[in-house]
Structures are given as C-alpha cells and as structure tokens.
Motif scaffolding. Structure first.
Motif, PDB file in Angstrom:
ATOM      1  N   UNK A  42       1.399  -4.659  22.455  1.00 58.35           N
ATOM      2  CA  UNK A  42       0.317  -3.695  22.293  1.00 58.35           C
ATOM      3  C   UNK A  42      -0.681  -4.101  21.213  1.00 58.35           C
ATOM      4  N   UNK A  43      -0.235  -4.863  20.216  1.00 59.17           N
ATOM      5  CA  UNK A  43      -1.119  -5.294  19.126  1.00 59.17           C
ATOM      6  C   UNK A  43      -1.795  -6.630  19.412  1.00 59.17           C
ATOM      7  N   UNK A  44      -1.542  -7.202  20.584  1.00 63.51           N
ATOM      8  CA  UNK A  44      -2.167  -8.465  20.960  1.00 63.51           C
ATOM      9  C   UNK A  44      -1.413  -9.697  20.506  1.00 63.51           C
ATOM     10  N   UNK A  45      -0.165  -9.539  20.041  1.00 67.69           N
ATOM     11  CA  UNK A  45       0.642 -10.676  19.606  1.00 67.69           C
ATOM     12  C   UNK A  45       1.415 -11.232  20.789  1.00 67.69           C
ATOM     13  N   UNK A  46       1.490 -12.541  20.891  1.00 68.41           N
ATOM     14  CA  UNK A  46       2.275 -13.182  21.942  1.00 68.41           C
ATOM     15  C   UNK A  46       3.749 -13.073  21.578  1.00 68.41           C
ATOM     16  N   UNK A  47       4.581 -12.692  22.561  1.00 69.59           N
ATOM     17  CA  UNK A  47       6.002 -12.510  22.289  1.00 69.59           C
ATOM     18  C   UNK A  47       6.833 -12.971  23.474  1.00 69.59           C
ATOM     19  N   UNK A  61      15.411  -8.253  21.817  1.00 69.51           N
ATOM     20  CA  UNK A  61      15.086  -9.247  20.794  1.00 69.51           C
ATOM     21  C   UNK A  61      13.818  -9.985  21.223  1.00 69.51           C
ATOM     22  N   UNK A  62      12.921 -10.210  20.265  1.00 67.70           N
ATOM     23  CA  UNK A  62      11.667 -10.901  20.566  1.00 67.70           C
ATOM     24  C   UNK A  62      11.371 -11.951  19.514  1.00 67.70           C
ATOM     25  N   UNK A  63      10.766 -13.028  19.952  1.00 68.36           N
ATOM     26  CA  UNK A  63      10.170 -14.010  19.052  1.00 68.36           C
ATOM     27  C   UNK A  63       8.671 -13.762  19.168  1.00 68.36           C
ATOM     28  N   UNK A  64       8.053 -13.386  18.052  1.00 67.75           N
ATOM     29  CA  UNK A  64       6.659 -12.941  18.054  1.00 67.75           C
ATOM     30  C   UNK A  64       5.813 -13.895  17.217  1.00 67.75           C
ATOM     31  N   UNK A  65       4.643 -14.224  17.722  1.00 70.69           N
ATOM     32  CA  UNK A  65       3.675 -15.023  16.975  1.00 70.69           C
ATOM     33  C   UNK A  65       2.613 -14.056  16.469  1.00 70.69           C
ATOM     34  N   UNK A  66       2.536 -13.924  15.121  1.00 64.35           N
ATOM     35  CA  UNK A  66       1.596 -12.982  14.515  1.00 64.35           C
ATOM     36  C   UNK A  66       0.630 -13.723  13.599  1.00 64.35           C
TER      37      UNK A  66
END
Length: 189
Positions: A42-47, A61-66
């Motif tokens: 929702x915030x536009x981060x790739x996960x 569980x997520x690996x998120x690129x912020x």
C-alpha cells in the motif's frame, strides 16, 4: 416486466430461493499458501511475501525494499514482530556474523565472476598477454562484444548488490556485530 411477475423492480437480485430460503453466492479470494508473491504494498514498497499456515498457526513474512535517506534498504517484516528488521541483522542472527560471508551469500554471482575474471587476468598478464581493464579482445585485437546473458546477469547482480550495500550499514549503526547482539535486537522489535 418484474412487476408483471409480482417482483419488486428495485430488487438487486443475485440470490436464489431454495426451499423457501434465500441463498447468496459470495465471491471469495484466497491467497495460495507457502508460495512467494512479489507485489507492491500500500505504501509503494516492493515486497516478496509468503503466507504459511499449519493447523496451529498462520504467519506472514515479507522481504521489503524501502527507501531511506541513504538509498533503498532491505527489511524483514513478520506478523509476530512489531517493527521491520534490517535483513542483514536477521542474517547475523542466523549465524552469518562476517560481512564478507553475507556479501558472498547475497551477491555470489558478482563475487564469483569478479574473482574468476581477476584470476584469469592475472594469469594472462603473467604469460605476457596484453590485458586492458575488463575488456575482452578477439584474436585480431578488437574488443569483443559482451554477451547478452552476461549483461543481464550483471545488471541483476548489480541491483541486488546495490540494495545490500546500503543495507550492510545498518548493523553498524545499530551496534550489532555478533549473533548474540542480533538476537537482542530482534527480541526488542
């Protein structure tokens, strides 16, 4: 037409009457369990997210690129943790205390290719061959064009490497150097 059948014209429909009881069909979407799904949150981060479930519990569980002030960074997000944890700290908690070991694990294609290329260059140099930077030359001395596969692999490895360069700084900033310190950091989250 509905009035002729003694039905209300404002009735939206979408139901059936079975033995005098109204039945409704509801559409339901259910995500696959134990499959990695790459998406933008929702915030536009790739996960990259995986939902796992057993008969006792369900976890996500997520690996998120912020993005951050110092570039994009990689975090682990889990439904049992309050905050996102820098992924390098998670790797240290899993027993990989050496930054070199983490870099080789994450960027193995780049590291392996660079090491092999450097070794080959040194070997050719010892034999008296002309070695100029990273350019490969054909038999007639002209630069050889790079292969498409090499370019694609290099671009993918480079982008992963770039993400982890910024992420490697976070354990130092949080003063996490050992597995024990990483456990303590994760336990606070």
């Amino acid at each position: 037409e509905l009035e002729a059948l003694k039905e209300c014209p404002l009735d939206p429909g979408g139901y059936f009457v079975v033995k005098g009881v109204e039945k409704v069909i509801l559409m339901q979407e259910q995500l696959s369990k134990n499959r990695v799904i790459v998406e933008t949150d929702a915030k536009g981060h790739t996960a990259a997210t995986i939902t796992s479930s057993t008969h006792e519990r369900k976890s996500r569980c997520s690996i998120v690129v912020k993005p951050s002030a110092h570039g994009r960074r990689v975090y682990l997000r889990h439904n049992t943790l309050g905050d996102d944890i820098p992924v390098v700290i998670v790797l240290k908690a899993m027993g990989m205390e050496s930054d070199l070991e983490i870099a080789e694990l994450v960027c193995s294609t780049t590291t392996t290719t660079t090491t092999k290329t450097s070794a080959a260059r040194r070997k050719r140099s010892r034999r008296g061959e002309v070695v100029s930077g990273t350019t490969t030359k054909t038999e007639d001395g002209k630069p050889a064009p790079p292969t498409t596969e090499t370019n694609a692999q290099s671009a993918a490895s480079s982008s992963i490497s770039d993400l982890f360069v910024a992420s490697m700084e976070e354990p130092c900033a949080a003063r996490v150097k050992t597995q024990k310190q990483a456990f303590a950091f994760v336990g606070k989250a």
